[in-house]
Scaffold this motif. Structure first.
Motif, short mmCIF file in Angstrom:
data_model
loop_
_atom_site.label_atom_id
_atom_site.label_comp_id
_atom_site.label_asym_id
_atom_site.label_seq_id
_atom_site.Cartn_x
_atom_site.Cartn_y
_atom_site.Cartn_z
N SER A 11 -11.29 122.70 8.44
CA SER A 11 -12.56 123.43 8.40
C SER A 11 -12.33 124.94 8.49
N TYR A 73 -19.70 122.89 -1.71
CA TYR A 73 -20.02 121.55 -1.22
C TYR A 73 -18.93 121.04 -0.27
N ASP A 76 -19.17 122.96 3.09
CA ASP A 76 -20.30 122.51 3.92
C ASP A 76 -20.04 121.14 4.51
N PHE A 77 -19.37 120.28 3.75
CA PHE A 77 -19.13 118.91 4.23
C PHE A 77 -18.05 118.90 5.32
N LYS A 79 -17.14 121.22 7.24
CA LYS A 79 -17.61 121.92 8.45
C LYS A 79 -18.23 120.94 9.45
N LYS A 80 -18.73 119.82 8.96
CA LYS A 80 -19.36 118.81 9.82
C LYS A 80 -18.34 117.81 10.38
N LEU A 81 -17.05 118.00 10.07
CA LEU A 81 -16.03 117.04 10.48
C LEU A 81 -14.94 117.68 11.33
N GLU A 82 -15.30 118.71 12.09
CA GLU A 82 -14.28 119.46 12.83
C GLU A 82 -13.65 118.65 13.96
N TYR A 99 -12.66 109.63 7.15
CA TYR A 99 -12.79 110.15 8.52
C TYR A 99 -13.40 109.07 9.40
#
Length: 368
Positions: A11, A73, A76-77, A79-82, A99
């Motif tokens: 990320s 895209y 943004d995606f 960033k939600k999986l840190e 994930y």
């Protein structure tokens, strides 16, 4: 390609390089982030043709390869999986993002279409304190032009002369110039670097790095820090000579407390913030500056104590320009220097005059 890495590392890298992705282009690959898996390293790269950013992170590589993913895209995606470990697995048509117990896929483009990024830029260089580099950028880049009518004004001029450095920017209505020292340089240098690139350089270099080195070659600039490399094209052409713009003499000098002046201008600006020129007016005389503004919303009139030497003057200006200049100055007191109501005036620190801001007044019915 197949690789496993930590979400927080991926990320961080993606959010750095995505800033170099093109937003409006007829070349789809310039909207992408290129991901390369080699040995134990994932390399993420993006470029829009003017600026390029490349970042390396550690990863477990099970299958080497390259692929291009849609930049915005993907950023943004990811960033939600840190907080999780991520597996990236790609062929020529899509990338699987695995994930926890979930899986997502994205369409990809061939990495063969991605432009080659030249990192062999080392012919000329200069080194300076990181804090100074950040100061030069933050104190000047906001005065660069934002439109394309005169492209060279979208950049800051950097001049190295011996151990002296001067950074200058202007947009046709205001000018900023900052002076300082470099630690070392390979020789005298004059370049114009896009403000956008400089702003990204300011963000990418951590405050705890004591020194920064800037490399220049063949109309390109390169800065490297913390496994991140930024390259940018430089602007060609003759930059405006600030000596021809900044007045050498003034008829009115005003010394004033910076914080008091800033607070008063900001209050006056509220009333006119929706007006085209957002005008505030200074009436200078005696031992004060009368600051006023007027619009359909209402009016403001305030007095700020000042030390005035010279003729009285009444002058109108864009409130944003004067606020930006006062914000960029440090110290307790600043000096405003005027000639008349239609000639440009300057703002600088009362002590340690390492930066100067020049602002063009606005003609009104009373001073046309």
């Amino acid at each position: 390609m197949k690789a496993v890495c930590e979400g927080i590392d991926l990320s961080d890298a993606v959010l750095k390089v995505v800033k170099a992705c093109a937003s409006k282009t007829t070349v789809p690959v310039l909207e992408c982030i290129k991901i390369s898996a080699v040995n134990d390293t994932l390399t993420l790269s993006a470029t829009d043709g003017e600026i390029s950013i490349q970042k390396n992170i550690k990863a477990e590589i099970y299958e080497e390869g390259d692929v291009c993913v849609p930049g915005k895209y993907f950023a943004d995606f990811i960033k939600k999986l840190e907080g999780v470990q991520i597996t990236l697995s790609a062929d020529n048509k899509k990338m699987d993002i695995i994930y926890a117990d979930s899986q997502t896929d994205m369409q990809v483009l061939s990495a063969e279409e991605f432009p080659k990024i030249d990192l062999d830029i080392k012919e000329n260089s200069f080194k300076l304190k990181t804090a100074d580099l950040k100061k030069f950028i933050s104190s000047t880049s906001f005065c660069c032009a934002s439109d394309d009518s005169r492209p060279i004004l979208k950049g800051c001029q950097i001049v190295i002369n011996g151990e002296d450095i001067c950074v200058t920017s202007l947009d046709g209505f205001r000018l900023a110039t900052v002076n300082g020292k470099v630690i070392s340089s390979t020789g005298n240098l004059e370049i114009v670097c896009p403000a956008r690139s400089l702003n990204e350089i300011e963000k990418m270099i951590p405050d705890d790095e004591e020194e920064a080195e800037v490399f220049v070659q063949r109309g390109m600039i390169l800065v490297s820090s913390n496994n991140t490399v930024l390259t940018s094209r430089l602007y060609n052409g003759d930059f405006i000579k600030k000596e021809n713009i900044i007045p050498k003499d003034f008829t009115t000098l005003v010394t004033v407390n910076r914080d008091l002046l800033k607070a008063s201008i900001e209050r006056a600006a509220i009333i006119v913030r929706n007006d085209k020129n957002s005008l505030v007016i200074f009436d200078i005389g005696g031992d004060k500056i009368e600051i006023s503004s007027n619009s359909d919303i209402g009016s403001v009139q305030e007095s700020v104590k000042a030390e005035v030497n010279g003729k009285d003057v009444r002058i109108a200006m864009n409130s944003k320009f004067i606020i930006d200049a006062v914000n960029a100055l440090g110290g307790e007191k600043i000096v405003l220097s005027f000639n008349n109501q239609i000639q440009p005036f300057t703002c600088e620190n009362a002590d340690g005059k390492d930066r100067l801001y020049l602002i063009l007044p606005v003609r009104t019915a009373n001073n046309a």
